[in-house]
Write an enzyme that holds these catalytic residues in place. Sequence first.
Site, PDB file in Angstrom:
ATOM      1  N   HIS A  34      10.024 -24.145   8.561  1.00 28.29           N
ATOM      2  CA  HIS A  34       9.376 -24.875   9.148  1.00 28.29           C
ATOM      3  C   HIS A  34       7.932 -24.643   9.279  1.00 28.29           C
ATOM      4  O   HIS A  34       7.503 -25.662   8.859  1.00 28.29           O
ATOM      5  CB  HIS A  34       9.479 -24.287  10.648  1.00 28.29           C
ATOM      6  CG  HIS A  34      10.419 -24.777  11.485  1.00 28.29           C
ATOM      7  ND1 HIS A  34      10.579 -25.146  12.934  1.00 28.29           N
ATOM      8  CD2 HIS A  34      11.466 -26.138  11.039  1.00 28.29           C
ATOM      9  CE1 HIS A  34      11.780 -24.911  13.620  1.00 28.29           C
ATOM     10  NE2 HIS A  34      12.157 -25.720  12.292  1.00 28.29           N
ATOM     11  N   ASP A  84       0.723  -0.906   0.373  1.00 20.87           N
ATOM     12  CA  ASP A  84      -0.100   0.028   0.192  1.00 20.87           C
ATOM     13  C   ASP A  84       0.420   0.842  -0.368  1.00 20.87           C
ATOM     14  O   ASP A  84       2.314   0.862  -0.388  1.00 20.87           O
ATOM     15  CB  ASP A  84      -1.167   0.328   1.580  1.00 20.87           C
ATOM     16  CG  ASP A  84       0.065   0.083   2.837  1.00 20.87           C
ATOM     17  OD1 ASP A  84       1.110  -0.057   3.090  1.00 20.87           O
ATOM     18  OD2 ASP A  84      -0.878   0.127   3.652  1.00 20.87           O
ATOM     19  N   HIS A  85       0.263   2.429   0.218  1.00 16.12           N
ATOM     20  CA  HIS A  85       1.268   3.601   0.331  1.00 16.12           C
ATOM     21  C   HIS A  85       2.232   3.584   1.410  1.00 16.12           C
ATOM     22  O   HIS A  85       3.773   3.815   0.853  1.00 16.12           O
ATOM     23  CB  HIS A  85       0.247   5.108   0.397  1.00 16.12           C
ATOM     24  CG  HIS A  85      -0.759   4.644   1.380  1.00 16.12           C
ATOM     25  ND1 HIS A  85      -1.516   3.974   1.692  1.00 16.12           N
ATOM     26  CD2 HIS A  85      -0.273   5.196   2.700  1.00 16.12           C
ATOM     27  CE1 HIS A  85      -2.154   3.643   3.135  1.00 16.12           C
ATOM     28  NE2 HIS A  85      -1.584   4.873   3.589  1.00 16.12           N
ATOM     29  N   HIS A 133       7.778 -31.293   9.553  1.00 21.52           N
ATOM     30  CA  HIS A 133       6.898 -29.826   9.215  1.00 21.52           C
ATOM     31  C   HIS A 133       6.319 -30.370   8.289  1.00 21.52           C
ATOM     32  O   HIS A 133       5.274 -29.092   8.345  1.00 21.52           O
ATOM     33  CB  HIS A 133       7.603 -28.690   9.277  1.00 21.52           C
ATOM     34  CG  HIS A 133       9.149 -28.748  10.079  1.00 21.52           C
ATOM     35  ND1 HIS A 133       8.259 -28.618  11.487  1.00 21.52           N
ATOM     36  CD2 HIS A 133      10.162 -28.443  10.366  1.00 21.52           C
ATOM     37  CE1 HIS A 133       9.354 -27.786  12.284  1.00 21.52           C
ATOM     38  NE2 HIS A 133      10.740 -28.528  11.834  1.00 21.52           N
ATOM     39  N   THR A 159       2.703  -2.230   9.064  1.00 19.45           N
ATOM     40  CA  THR A 159       3.079  -2.903   9.876  1.00 19.45           C
ATOM     41  C   THR A 159       3.462  -4.427   9.624  1.00 19.45           C
ATOM     42  O   THR A 159       4.377  -5.044   9.795  1.00 19.45           O
ATOM     43  CB  THR A 159       2.184  -3.306  10.886  1.00 19.45           C
ATOM     44  OG1 THR A 159       1.413  -3.147  10.757  1.00 19.45           O
ATOM     45  CG2 THR A 159       2.026  -1.276  12.375  1.00 19.45           C
ATOM     46  N   CYS A 188       3.026  -2.878   4.146  1.00 21.74           N
ATOM     47  CA  CYS A 188       2.191  -1.975   4.345  1.00 21.74           C
ATOM     48  C   CYS A 188       3.452  -1.570   5.473  1.00 21.74           C
ATOM     49  O   CYS A 188       4.132  -1.821   5.808  1.00 21.74           O
ATOM     50  CB  CYS A 188       0.782  -2.649   5.110  1.00 21.74           C
ATOM     51  SG  CYS A 188       1.084  -4.242   6.124  1.00 21.74           S
TER      52      CYS A 188
HETATM   53  C1  RB5 Z   1      -1.191   2.431   6.649  1.00 21.07           C
HETATM   54  O1  RB5 Z   1      -2.212   3.822   7.157  1.00 21.07           O
HETATM   55  C2  RB5 Z   1      -1.680   0.978   7.476  1.00 21.07           C
HETATM   56  O2  RB5 Z   1      -2.706   1.174   8.424  1.00 21.07           O
HETATM   57  C3  RB5 Z   1      -0.715  -0.092   6.649  1.00 21.07           C
HETATM   58  O3  RB5 Z   1      -0.319   0.413   5.998  1.00 21.07           O
HETATM   59  C4  RB5 Z   1      -0.976  -1.155   7.347  1.00 21.07           C
HETATM   60  O4  RB5 Z   1       0.161  -1.210   9.008  1.00 21.07           O
HETATM   61  C5  RB5 Z   1      -2.002  -2.101   7.920  1.00 21.07           C
HETATM   62  O5  RB5 Z   1      -1.909  -2.793   8.467  1.00 21.07           O
END
Ligand code: RB5
Length: 147
Positions: free
Chosen positions: A98, A8-9, A133, A67, A65
């Site tokens: 694994h 994503d961005h 596994h 996180t 993304c």
């Molecule tokens: C975007 O702001 C953020 O929520 C997304 O990139 C991600 O971290 C979601 O899990």
Amino acid sequence: MKVAIGSDHAGFEYKEMIKKYLEEKGFKVIDKGTYSNERTDYPIYAEKVAKAVVNGEADRGILICGTGIGMSITANKIKGVRAALCQNDFMAKMARKHNNSNILCLGQRVVGTDHALSIVDTFFSTEFEGGRHEQRITLITEIEGLN
Ligand code: RB5
């Protein structure tokens, strides 16, 4: 090896960096977007990369993304995907050895650039161990069959 990549961005800069890095190493990279920093929604790209991996268009995938959490939650909804959110080399190594993970998820806001590339290297250079596994992967596949 063919690798589908998406972000994503909030993961766009790492997508560009990792794409270039892998292409220089001789990987064929299939870019499923996003294609700019403009705000967008991570499930769109998680679905595209996940489907590319399970339908054989790509051998493995990478999703980034902010996180890595949203990408991993979404990608794992697609049958046949074993997406692993890795914050270090040990996790990337174990995800392959694994769990026979086929999609690496990263958080651009979580790991530094050098660290991210090292995790990518580990993910692509580690083979599945098989053995006990394999049986666990079969159990996952059976659970998928119930849904
Ligand atoms: C975007 O702001 C953020 O929520 C997304 O990139 C991600 O971290 C979601 O899990």
